[in-house]
Design an enzyme around this catalytic site. Structure first.
Site, mmCIF file in Angstrom:
data_model
loop_
_atom_site.group_PDB
_atom_site.id
_atom_site.type_symbol
_atom_site.label_atom_id
_atom_site.label_comp_id
_atom_site.label_asym_id
_atom_site.label_seq_id
_atom_site.Cartn_x
_atom_site.Cartn_y
_atom_site.Cartn_z
ATOM 1 N N ALA A 231 6.438 -10.864 14.149
ATOM 2 C CA ALA A 231 6.689 -9.747 15.471
ATOM 3 C C ALA A 231 8.202 -9.889 15.934
ATOM 4 O O ALA A 231 8.821 -8.758 16.082
ATOM 5 C CB ALA A 231 5.702 -10.166 16.345
ATOM 6 N N ASN A 234 11.513 -8.167 14.178
ATOM 7 C CA ASN A 234 11.868 -6.981 14.396
ATOM 8 C C ASN A 234 11.996 -6.481 16.104
ATOM 9 O O ASN A 234 11.367 -7.385 16.671
ATOM 10 C CB ASN A 234 10.832 -5.887 13.803
ATOM 11 C CG ASN A 234 9.315 -5.973 14.248
ATOM 12 O OD1 ASN A 234 9.201 -5.364 15.449
ATOM 13 N ND2 ASN A 234 8.489 -6.580 13.426
ATOM 14 N N ASN A 236 10.940 -4.050 17.637
ATOM 15 C CA ASN A 236 9.708 -3.201 18.219
ATOM 16 C C ASN A 236 8.893 -4.026 19.272
ATOM 17 O O ASN A 236 8.694 -5.011 18.965
ATOM 18 C CB ASN A 236 8.881 -2.690 16.872
ATOM 19 C CG ASN A 236 9.590 -1.731 16.256
ATOM 20 O OD1 ASN A 236 10.640 -2.223 15.729
ATOM 21 N ND2 ASN A 236 9.272 -0.582 15.960
ATOM 22 N N ASP A 237 8.461 -3.629 20.420
ATOM 23 C CA ASP A 237 7.676 -4.068 21.440
ATOM 24 C C ASP A 237 8.199 -5.424 22.249
ATOM 25 O O ASP A 237 8.096 -5.277 23.136
ATOM 26 C CB ASP A 237 6.094 -4.973 20.595
ATOM 27 C CG ASP A 237 5.745 -4.023 19.526
ATOM 28 O OD1 ASP A 237 5.394 -2.894 19.860
ATOM 29 O OD2 ASP A 237 5.533 -4.629 18.686
ATOM 30 N N CYS A 281 13.701 -3.322 4.793
ATOM 31 C CA CYS A 281 12.746 -4.301 4.546
ATOM 32 C C CYS A 281 13.220 -5.574 4.094
ATOM 33 O O CYS A 281 12.899 -6.662 4.436
ATOM 34 C CB CYS A 281 11.618 -3.865 3.483
ATOM 35 S SG CYS A 281 12.354 -3.556 1.948
ATOM 36 N N ASP A 334 1.034 8.670 4.601
ATOM 37 C CA ASP A 334 0.974 7.496 3.431
ATOM 38 C C ASP A 334 2.307 7.973 2.794
ATOM 39 O O ASP A 334 2.770 8.955 2.895
ATOM 40 C CB ASP A 334 -0.306 8.000 2.693
ATOM 41 C CG ASP A 334 -1.605 7.561 3.188
ATOM 42 O OD1 ASP A 334 -1.547 7.059 4.231
ATOM 43 O OD2 ASP A 334 -2.621 7.987 2.730
ATOM 44 N N HIS A 340 9.002 -2.726 -1.664
ATOM 45 C CA HIS A 340 8.994 -3.241 -0.265
ATOM 46 C C HIS A 340 8.891 -4.804 -0.427
ATOM 47 O O HIS A 340 8.526 -5.317 -1.365
ATOM 48 C CB HIS A 340 7.699 -2.673 0.503
ATOM 49 C CG HIS A 340 7.528 -3.417 1.804
ATOM 50 N ND1 HIS A 340 8.581 -3.090 2.655
ATOM 51 C CD2 HIS A 340 6.537 -3.932 2.432
ATOM 52 C CE1 HIS A 340 8.158 -3.827 3.928
ATOM 53 N NE2 HIS A 340 6.909 -4.079 3.799
ATOM 54 N N ASP A 363 4.676 -9.940 7.031
ATOM 55 C CA ASP A 363 5.495 -9.064 7.044
ATOM 56 C C ASP A 363 6.091 -8.613 8.214
ATOM 57 O O ASP A 363 5.430 -8.287 9.215
ATOM 58 C CB ASP A 363 4.903 -7.744 6.365
ATOM 59 C CG ASP A 363 5.857 -6.656 5.802
ATOM 60 O OD1 ASP A 363 6.921 -6.805 6.244
ATOM 61 O OD2 ASP A 363 5.357 -5.858 5.194
#
Length: 700
Positions: A231, A234, A236-237, A281, A334, A340, A363
């Protein structure tokens, strides 16, 4: 000499302990120790020798803002006769009265919390001990121990430990399944300050902010640590390390292809206290590899070619096309990425039923939220292979990445679905790759993630995984077009297509029926981002032809550098798409092939083959073999165990480099750590991106 024993100084025996704990490569201000092992230290006193009959000496180890014995975040150890391997304990090895010193051994148990500990020495009397002294000692850092059988991250094979824990440089595979390339990456997990950055990642995580004590207590588990780091890698959040960007516009940061390693990224995040612009990635995976290895968890980057992003978790990647073969702007969310990259980390899973120890997938690329956070895993690779998507965290998403079907639908001009064109159960999850231990060769681990395509076991795993997903309505009660009437084959004419030379695809369209077929064949060349998104069309050719039964129509689709060069992405991916429409019944047949161009060798680095620690020169020589001038050139250099001008700042080339021209220069660096070292360079220009080079040297 009957007074209170007086503390003088402590010797943590840094060199001997670091060698014993296999942490001597860490460039850290504090001693780095592995749990599930002991370390020794010497405490010196001022006024007299330690007297066991009347003196009490404690060592106190505390972690967190307010450590407490009740929460397990503070350990107060009395000097004892023996150590207990199951708990924090301290043994008196020797009382050297002649020099007023005690030699101690401290056991760090295998379930110890990972992080930085404050250490205090407390001295008092056994009888009437109202007075006491407390002396703050140097901090220690405690990490996981893959060398100990009692630790959950124990890895038995020595070569594997060297690769997945101790190797600070590696390669990450990229490109396309049929044109696999390598990205040199400096992990730098032992570089100065990196371990402290990882500890800071723990405390900036929202779980820690919500409940610091609970988060600390859970930090003894590699399962929890791996999930938190996925987490925090990255932004984000939680304002984590790397900001993702797949737009092609990186003007307010670095292009993802500019990076050669993790160290600059992690240090920049620590300094600026916000996400670093930008990554994709392989950058997320490179950073996650670094931080996992830094805390002692064996980790490896894993590249999945033709990787599915299944937002609906129904194990089907749905694509929609118009009659002319162009993709409709109907988004199911999708997608299929050329490749990746995620990570595997090695650990036991006491939280799961038996049989799921070993490699776990995590990931850090922010794709889909898990428990409302952009994190993924850890999911046992064994569970992914068998379609057991209820075992572990986010196993359903990871199964879809390697084993979803691809379903194509025809839509009319009003975007209404007309019929299903094709289901391809073999396209997704090809040549799953990681670096082989001890070499830069590719190790194919596809069989660890999935059964062989088309086998009974593979389809059984797929059907088991699909049970959880819910198919959208267009999969039901839909007209199905017969498959196999037209066979399309697309191949590149050369084994490697070099940037600057023409791109050539050889195409074969076969009428597999026994009767004549009137067709419209539309062929497109398109510049693609690696995540399957279209950047720009390059060329389109439409041909009407009549094919007799079993007849083939052969042709070559090509484009010159003048046609494709200005729209080429950093990923250098070019797709050839062919659609064949039977004009009699409007049946549509399609196929595509993506190739990744290879840059010619343009950058040469020259360094001493061997040298002693200290300052040295790096000479660079850049040539331009392309048919156009290279302008606004920038050179970035990375390497683990180095500092100085070469790795601390970007080298800007003042003047454009004309076609056939060259430029040279020299920059300095300082080597801090012994051993084989790899220096990696990346050249960016306005016209051509991501030109890589490397040099190898040995530091004595």
């Amino acid at each position: 000499m009957t007074g209170l024993l007086e503390f003088d100084e402590v010797d943590f025996m840094n060199e001997a302990n670091a060698e014993h704990h296999v942490t001597d490569m860490y460039n850290n201000a504090n001693l780095v120790l592995r749990r599930a092992d002991k370390f020794e230290l010497v405490v010196h006193f001022k006024n007299r020798a330690f007297d066991e009959s009347r003196d009490l000496v404690y060592l106190e180890f505390g972690i967190g803002v307010s450590p407490a014995a009740l929460s397990g975040t503070k350990q107060k150890l009395e000097i004892g006769k023996t150590t207990d391997e199951d708990v924090w304990s301290c043994e008196l090895l020797e009382n050297k009265k002649e020099n007023k010193s005690v030699y101690l051994s401290v056991n760090i148990p295998s379930d110890a919390i990972i992080g930085k500990y404050n250490v205090v020495c407390e001295i008092t009397k056994k009888a009437g001990g109202k007075h006491k002294q407390r002396h703050t000692l140097p901090k220690i850092a405690v990490i996981f121990n893959p060398f100990s059988k009692s630790d959950d991250v124990y890895m038995e094979n020595e070569e594997d430990r060297h690769e997945y824990v101790l190797n600070d440089h590696g390669v990450i595979f990229a490109g396309s399944w049929n044109r696999i390339g390598k990205i040199q990456w400096t992990f730098g997990q032992f570089d100065e300050g990196i371990l402290d950055v990882v500890f800071k990642m723990f405390t900036r995580d929202n779980r820690y902010k919500a409940n610091p004590v609970k988060s600390l207590k859970r930090r003894n588990s590699p399962v929890y640590v791996a999930r938190v780091l996925s987490a925090m890698s990255n932004m984000n959040d939680d304002n984590g390390v790397v900001a993702g960007n797949w737009s092609g516009n990186y003007s307010d940061g670095k292009s993802p292809t500019d990076w050669n390693g993790s160290v600059k990224i992690l240090k920049q995040w620590m300094k600026l206290k916000r996400g670093v612009n930008y990554g994709q990635c392989w950058v997320f995976s490179g950073v996650l590899t670094t931080v996992l290895r830094a805390v002692g968890i064996p980790a490896r980057p894993v590249t999945n070619f033709n990787s599915a992003h299944d937002r609906e978790y129904n194990m089907s990647i749905d694509k929609f096309y118009y009659a002319n073969g162009t993709e409709a702007n109907i988004s199911s969310g999708d997608s299929i990425w050329n490749f990746h990259v995620w990570n595997d980390c090695w650990m036991k899973r006491p939280d799961l039923p038996t049989g799921y120890d070993g490699w776990q997938s995590v990931d850090s690329t922010p794709q889909e939220p898990s428990e409302k956070v952009f994190q993924c895993g850890p999911a046992p690779v064994k569970a992914i292979k068998n379609g057991e998507i209820n075992i572990g965290s986010d196993t359903d998403f990871l199964f879809g990445e390697v084993n979803a079907d691809v379903t194509n639908f025809l839509v009319d001009d009003s975007d209404k679905i007309v019929k299903r064109l094709k289901v391809d159960s073999r396209h997704v999850g090809r040549n799953i790759s990681t670096k082989a231990p001890g070499s830069n060769q590719r190790l194919d681990i596809t069989d660890q993630y999935k059964y062989k395509e088309g086998t009974t076991e593979e389809r059984a795993a797929f059907e088991k995984a699909k049970l959880r997903g819910r198919l959208p309505p267009w999969h039901k009660h839909i007209k199905v077009q017969p498959e196999g009437d037209v066979n399309i084959e697309i191949n590149t004419k050369t084994a490697k297509t070099i940037t600057g030379t023409p791109i050539e695809f050889a195409v074969s369209v076969e009428n597999a029926t026994g009767s004549t077929m009137d067709c419209i064949v539309i062929t497109r060349l398109e510049s693609m981002f690696y995540n399957g998104q279209l950047k720009s069309g390059i060329k389109k050719v439409e041909t009407k032809t009549s094919l007799k039964g079993q007849e083939r129509y052969l042709f070559v689709m090509s484009a010159s550098f003048a046609e494709y060069g200005f729209v080429l992405t950093h990923d250098r991916a070019v797709r050839c798409s062919v659609s064949v429409r039977n004009t009699k019944n409007d049946n549509l047949y399609m196929d595509s092939r993506t190739t990744v161009l290879k840059h010619p060798k343009c950058v040469k680095l020259t360094v001493p083959q061997t040298l002693n620690k200290g300052q040295f020169d790096i000479r660079y020589h850049i040539t331009n073999p392309f048919p156009s001038t290279l302008s606004i050139c920038k050179l970035n250099i990375d390497g683990s165990g180095f500092s100085g001008e070469a790795v601390d700042q970007e080298v800007k080339i003042e003047n454009p480099i004309p076609s056939g021209g060259s430029v040279s220069g020299t920059i300095t660096a300082t080597a801090h750590r012994r051993g084989k070292k790899i220096i990696v360079a990346n050249l960016e220009s306005q016209e051509v991106k991501s030109i890589k080079a490397k040099a190898i040297m040995f530091v004595n």
